[in-house]
Enzyme design. Structure first.
Site, PDB file in Angstrom:
ATOM      1  N   GLY A 173       0.816  -5.115   1.038  1.00 46.23           N
ATOM      2  CA  GLY A 173      -0.267  -5.200   0.058  1.00 46.23           C
ATOM      3  C   GLY A 173       0.206  -5.767  -1.271  1.00 46.23           C
ATOM      4  O   GLY A 173      -0.591  -6.356  -2.020  1.00 46.23           O
ATOM      5  N   GLU A 175      -0.043  -9.332  -0.765  1.00 42.96           N
ATOM      6  CA  GLU A 175      -1.467  -9.686  -0.665  1.00 42.96           C
ATOM      7  C   GLU A 175      -2.100  -9.750  -2.048  1.00 42.96           C
ATOM      8  O   GLU A 175      -2.921 -10.622  -2.338  1.00 42.96           O
ATOM      9  CB  GLU A 175      -2.199  -8.672   0.218  1.00 42.96           C
ATOM     10  CG  GLU A 175      -1.779  -8.800   1.677  1.00 42.96           C
ATOM     11  CD  GLU A 175      -2.402  -7.731   2.550  1.00 42.96           C
ATOM     12  OE1 GLU A 175      -2.048  -6.548   2.366  1.00 42.96           O
ATOM     13  OE2 GLU A 175      -3.238  -8.067   3.407  1.00 42.96           O
ATOM     14  N   ALA A 201       0.850  -1.194   0.000  1.00 47.75           N
ATOM     15  CA  ALA A 201       0.000   0.000   0.000  1.00 47.75           C
ATOM     16  C   ALA A 201       0.882   1.240   0.000  1.00 47.75           C
ATOM     17  O   ALA A 201       2.014   1.207   0.487  1.00 47.75           O
ATOM     18  CB  ALA A 201      -0.880  -0.014   1.244  1.00 47.75           C
TER      19      ALA A 201
HETATM   20  N1  3HC Z   1       4.525   3.473   0.026  1.00 47.03           N
HETATM   21  C1  3HC Z   1       5.003   4.682  -0.336  1.00 47.03           C
HETATM   22  N2  3HC Z   1       6.313   4.940  -0.512  1.00 47.03           N
HETATM   23  C2  3HC Z   1       7.172   3.932  -0.312  1.00 47.03           C
HETATM   24  C3  3HC Z   1       6.745   2.649   0.068  1.00 47.03           C
HETATM   25  C4  3HC Z   1       5.353   2.429   0.233  1.00 47.03           C
HETATM   26  N3  3HC Z   1       4.855   1.227   0.588  1.00 47.03           N
HETATM   27  N4  3HC Z   1       7.832   1.872   0.214  1.00 47.03           N
HETATM   28  C5  3HC Z   1       8.892   2.637  -0.079  1.00 47.03           C
HETATM   29  N5  3HC Z   1       8.502   3.876  -0.394  1.00 47.03           N
HETATM   30  C6  3HC Z   1       9.346   5.015  -0.793  1.00 47.03           C
HETATM   31  C7  3HC Z   1      10.321   5.397   0.321  1.00 47.03           C
HETATM   32  O1  3HC Z   1       9.705   6.287   1.246  1.00 47.03           O
HETATM   33  C8  3HC Z   1      11.431   6.040  -0.470  1.00 47.03           C
HETATM   34  O2  3HC Z   1      11.022   7.363  -0.748  1.00 47.03           O
HETATM   35  P1  3HC Z   1      12.115   8.553  -0.835  1.00 47.03           P
HETATM   36  O3  3HC Z   1      13.003   8.175  -1.981  1.00 47.03           O
HETATM   37  O4  3HC Z   1      11.274   9.746  -1.064  1.00 47.03           O
HETATM   38  O5  3HC Z   1      12.854   8.558   0.482  1.00 47.03           O
HETATM   39  C9  3HC Z   1      11.433   5.261  -1.784  1.00 47.03           C
HETATM   40  O6  3HC Z   1      10.164   4.594  -1.861  1.00 47.03           O
HETATM   41  C10 3HC Z   1      12.498   4.201  -1.841  1.00 47.03           C
HETATM   42  O7  3HC Z   1      12.396   3.415  -0.675  1.00 47.03           O
HETATM   43  P2  3HC Z   1      13.665   3.055   0.190  1.00 47.03           P
HETATM   44  O8  3HC Z   1      14.540   4.250   0.348  1.00 47.03           O
HETATM   45  O9  3HC Z   1      13.185   2.410   1.427  1.00 47.03           O
HETATM   46  O10 3HC Z   1      14.392   2.037  -0.771  1.00 47.03           O
HETATM   47  P3  3HC Z   1      15.105   0.684  -0.419  1.00 47.03           P
HETATM   48  O11 3HC Z   1      15.592   0.164  -1.706  1.00 47.03           O
HETATM   49  O12 3HC Z   1      16.063   0.860   0.702  1.00 47.03           O
HETATM   50  O13 3HC Z   1      13.960  -0.294   0.135  1.00 47.03           O
HETATM   51  C11 3HC Z   1      11.809  -1.344   0.171  1.00 47.03           C
HETATM   52  C12 3HC Z   1      12.879  -0.642  -0.683  1.00 47.03           C
HETATM   53  C13 3HC Z   1      12.360  -2.684   0.688  1.00 47.03           C
HETATM   54  C14 3HC Z   1      10.615  -1.569  -0.681  1.00 47.03           C
HETATM   55  C15 3HC Z   1      11.478  -0.452   1.394  1.00 47.03           C
HETATM   56  O14 3HC Z   1      11.153   0.828   0.916  1.00 47.03           O
HETATM   57  C16 3HC Z   1      10.328  -0.927   2.221  1.00 47.03           C
HETATM   58  O15 3HC Z   1      10.501  -1.784   3.059  1.00 47.03           O
HETATM   59  N6  3HC Z   1       9.151  -0.301   2.024  1.00 47.03           N
HETATM   60  C17 3HC Z   1       8.028  -0.475   2.896  1.00 47.03           C
HETATM   61  C18 3HC Z   1       7.312  -1.749   2.629  1.00 47.03           C
HETATM   62  C19 3HC Z   1       6.112  -1.842   3.526  1.00 47.03           C
HETATM   63  O16 3HC Z   1       6.143  -1.580   4.703  1.00 47.03           O
HETATM   64  N7  3HC Z   1       4.989  -2.256   2.936  1.00 47.03           N
HETATM   65  C20 3HC Z   1       3.781  -2.403   3.641  1.00 47.03           C
HETATM   66  C21 3HC Z   1       2.966  -1.197   3.439  1.00 47.03           C
HETATM   67  S1  3HC Z   1       1.505  -1.249   4.416  1.00 47.03           S
HETATM   68  C22 3HC Z   1       0.459  -2.224   3.510  1.00 47.03           C
HETATM   69  O17 3HC Z   1       0.818  -2.727   2.480  1.00 47.03           O
HETATM   70  C23 3HC Z   1      -0.903  -2.347   4.080  1.00 47.03           C
HETATM   71  C24 3HC Z   1      -1.680  -3.416   3.414  1.00 47.03           C
HETATM   72  O18 3HC Z   1      -1.597  -4.588   4.154  1.00 47.03           O
HETATM   73  C25 3HC Z   1      -3.123  -3.010   3.286  1.00 47.03           C
END
Ligand code: 3HC
Length: 705
Positions: A103, A106, A64
């Site tokens: 997500g 998912e 998400a």
């Molecule tokens: N939504 C929005 N932006 C996101 C994002 C997300 N899910 N994941 C990463 N980004 C953004 C980061 O904020 C970053 O932005 P910036 O360049 O402006 O700082 C950019 O993408 C690159 O991310 P990273 O700097 O973290 O890049 P890495 O290569 O180090 O890592 C990653 C990539 C492993 C994908 C890491 O970003 C990550 O772990 N992201 C979060 C994943 C996450 O928590 N997903 C669950 C979301 S909640 C959800 O899905 C709810 C659902 O169940 C309904």
């Protein structure tokens, strides 16, 4: 047919639906709409027999869009999209490259089958954001991998590699995609995509799609025996980083397994919304942004970093060994220098033992351990550091010792080598003054055990060059750490604030509290350990020695040391120990009462609220001073330091975030009160805190929505 951020290409009956929403294919509204539009067209296209859902090399999807959370989610929502995929009348296969997280996974689980590139990683990291999976993950994952594995993934939040996902049943095939795996061909596809398309066509030909939610084989046993899920979750729940989200996730999984998929989905949705609005999730979403902000320190040019092909570590003690292990685990060869043969052998032996333990815990394979072992060389000759691009000194914490080492290093390393000290307290500028090239000296303060703990305070000295700073920072990132740039002061950010807390903890004992009361207040707050249990673990003699060196005292800590109570290692400190089991000790109570009396204190009952305020508010105050002095770039950097280095509970965001939740005015008012009540003028609010208090302002500048 193309529609941004989704493109569709139909080849041999397989529709390649490619998501392209950089940088990580977050499933924001535009992408969800585009996917829904694409599916609507494909449903009625007779040329299409099956659908291959694919992302970008870096990410199938990271889940998400976190930035949408504060604003409310519009239709089509992620659960709506996921349901549409699962109910799609033609077989849909998710082809996973890079990461499939939250997500994103998912969505993939709602497809009728999943294939993954060998290098792909899959996981449900929602727990790290104070959430539970909110798009069917708590229902579908147990149906694919069984409840036990599902709980492990949901509560642990870890990513697993494709091969493990295959073993667990989360994916149906792992494809290596040939040499161009995951990267785009001239036609926008890839070797992996071609293989995945072939797999999809065969899958479609071999039978009709089976909805994941209709699978029951892996949950049948648990469904037949209510209580199984709760039982399976018990151990993981004790270790979970966010117990509130953890409990909510277990409730959703339980309903989905024991009642029905639909019932589970209802519980999941309600719990997801509840957690999304919680202060715990707000804190962790703030930390997500804070960690990313800390990766972009002010006045640091990443391009200035030098390539580190060879590193050196001076000192083969606990810290030096841990740092060497961290370096080789990222493939950087290390030369470890010690002054004495015996110390060198002991240090290398310890590394060897730690590598073996890590293999037995499944954190490294035997092959990886062997490769990493081969990258470590021991020596007593500084001349062997002549090839090193970066040397990290981790010797005894003594200014004179360190100055001598740096003077020696200066003579033996090549002119462009960067020199870092792992000091916890000492003045980097003073250490650098012993060299002819002070500009190449910086601090890299690791936390023990250095091969495990993520934080590194990267300390910018007065003369540290942009190249040296960028090299230290980039190397810390490369070895998987969380570096935060800080300035020079006694104890830098973390230990300086810890020192303030320790002084208050000692003072509370003098005034009337006992160690267990103080520790219990902090564990109740969410720390894994209170200050006295922590001191016992670290060894009380270390602080005693430091205090003597600085001419300071801690009356009760000193009195315990005089009695030979150095903590766990002597079986007695603030507590007495049977192994690691701690007991309150009447002898300690007597010592505390005696020392209190010697200081003319009238002991009183102290409330838990006062203990909490007295421990945390002075830290916040010190954090405000640190900001005024520009030792840290931002308040959020301080929070990252405390969460990553000192186990501050992530769901409480860090000290500065916590201050904003309590309110700067309240913190300032209570500090003024304690300054007056105790006569300790250092408790007077710092000007940055008082300013925030006066205008109703925030220390972090972040909103908690
Ligand atoms: N939504 C929005 N932006 C996101 C994002 C997300 N899910 N994941 C990463 N980004 C953004 C980061 O904020 C970053 O932005 P910036 O360049 O402006 O700082 C950019 O993408 C690159 O991310 P990273 O700097 O973290 O890049 P890495 O290569 O180090 O890592 C990653 C990539 C492993 C994908 C890491 O970003 C990550 O772990 N992201 C979060 C994943 C996450 O928590 N997903 C669950 C979301 S909640 C959800 O899905 C709810 C659902 O169940 C309904």
């Amino acid at each position: 047919m193309t529609s941004q951020p989704v493109s569709v290409q139909i080849t041999d009956g397989v529709a390649h639906v490619r998501m392209d929403n950089p940088p990580v294919n977050a499933l924001g509204l535009a992408l969800r709409e585009a996917l829904m539009d694409a599916l609507a067209e494909l449903e009625h296209n007779d040329d299409v027999m099956s659908v291959l859902l694919i992302g970008q090399p870096k990410a199938f999807s990271a889940g998400a869009d976190i930035t949408e959370f504060g604003t409310g989610t519009s239709s089509p929502t992620l659960p709506e999209l996921v349901a549409r995929v699962e109910d799609f009348p033609k077989p849909v296969v998710a082809a996973i490259t890079g990461v499939a997280l939250g997500g994103g996974l998912e969505l993939a689980m709602a497809a009728h089958a999943r294939v993954a590139l060998t290098t792909a990683k899959l996981g449900l990291p929602e727990i790290s954001l104070g959430l539970l999976p909110g798009a069917g993950g708590t229902g579908r994952l147990p149906r694919l991998v069984g409840p036990e594995k599902a709980l492990e993934l949901i509560l642990g939040g870890k990513q697993i590699p494709a091969e493990a996902a295959l073993q667990d049943g989360l994916v149906d095939a792992v494809l290596d995609g040939g040499s161009d795996a995951g990267s785009a061909d001239s036609d926008g596809g890839s070797g992996f995509e071609t293989e995945a398309a072939r797999w999809t066509a065969e899958f479609a030909a071999s039978g009709g799609p089976m909805r994941t939610q209709d699978r029951t084989d892996k949950i049948a046993d648990a469904a037949a025996k209510p209580g199984t899920v709760v039982e399976l979750a018990a151990t993981a729940l004790r270790k979970v980083k966010d117990p509130f989200a953890g409990k909510a996730a277990v409730e959703a999984v339980t309903a989905g397994v024991e009642k029905s998929f639909e019932r589970g989905a209802v519980v999941e949705r309600a719990k997801f919304q509840e957690r999304l609005k919680s202060s715990e999730s707000a804190a962790q979403r703030y930390l997500f942004a804070a960690e990313r902000a800390a990766r972009k320190p002010r006045n640091l040019d990443p391009a200035a970093a030098r390539d580190v092909k060879q590193a050196g570590v001076v000192g083969a003690g606990t810290m030096g060994g841990g740092i060497a292990m961290a370096l080789v685990s990222a493939g950087i060869p290390v030369t470890v220098v010690e002054a004495q043969q015996e110390a060198l052998e002991r240090g290398l032996g310890m590394i060897e033992k730690n590598l073996a333990v890590s293999v037995s815990h499944g954190n490294r394979t035997e092959k990886q351990a062997a490769q990493q072992r081969a990258l470590i060389t021991g020596t007593m000759d500084y001349a062997d550091l002549s090839d090193a691009d970066l040397v990290i000194e981790a010797a005894f914490e003594d200014l004179q010792v360190k100055k001598e080492i740096f003077a020696k290093l200066d003579q033996h390393v090549k002119p462009q080598a960067v020199l870092a000290t792992n000091t916890s307290y000492l003045d980097i500028d003073e250490i650098a003054s012993g060299t002819e090239h002070a500009d190449r000296v910086l601090g890299m303060h690791f936390f023990s055990p250095a091969n495990v703990m993520p934080l590194v305070e990267v300390v910018r000295g007065a003369q540290t060059s942009p190249e040296a700073l960028a090299t230290g920072f980039a190397t810390a990132r490369r070895i998987g750490k969380t570096p935060v740039v800080v300035g020079v002061c006694h104890g830098f950010v973390g230990n300086r604030m810890l020192g303030v807390r320790s002084r208050q903890a000692e003072q509370l004992l003098l005034e009337g509290a006992l160690p267990s009361q103080v520790d219990d207040v902090l564990t109740e707050f969410g720390f894994r350990m209170g200050p006295f249990a922590m001191a016992d673990m670290a060894g009380l003699d270390i602080g005693w020695r430091n205090r003597k060196a600085q001419g300071t005292t801690a009356p009760i800590g000193d009195a315990l040391c005089v009695e030979g109570r150095f903590g766990q290692k002597t079986g007695a400190g603030y507590y007495s120990y049977e192994g690691r089991d701690r007991q309150n000790d009447p002898e300690v109570e007597e010592i505390i009462e005696r020392v209190s009396a010697e200081h003319n204190m009238t002991r009183r009952g102290i409330s838990d609220d006062e203990i909490l305020e007295r421990l945390l508010f002075p830290m916040i105050n010190e954090g405000a001073r640190i900001l005024e002095e520009k030792i840290a770039d931002r308040a959020s950097d301080i929070d990252v330091i405390w969460v990553k280095g000192y186990n501050w509970p992530a769901y409480r965001g860090g000290p500065m975030w916590y201050a904003d939740q309590v309110g700067a005015a309240v913190v300032a008012e209570r500090l003024t009160h304690y300054a007056e009540a105790t006569g300790d003028e250092s408790l007077r609010p710092a000007s940055a805190l008082q300013r925030a208090a006066d205008v109703g302002g925030s220390l972090t500048g972040a909103s908690s929505s």
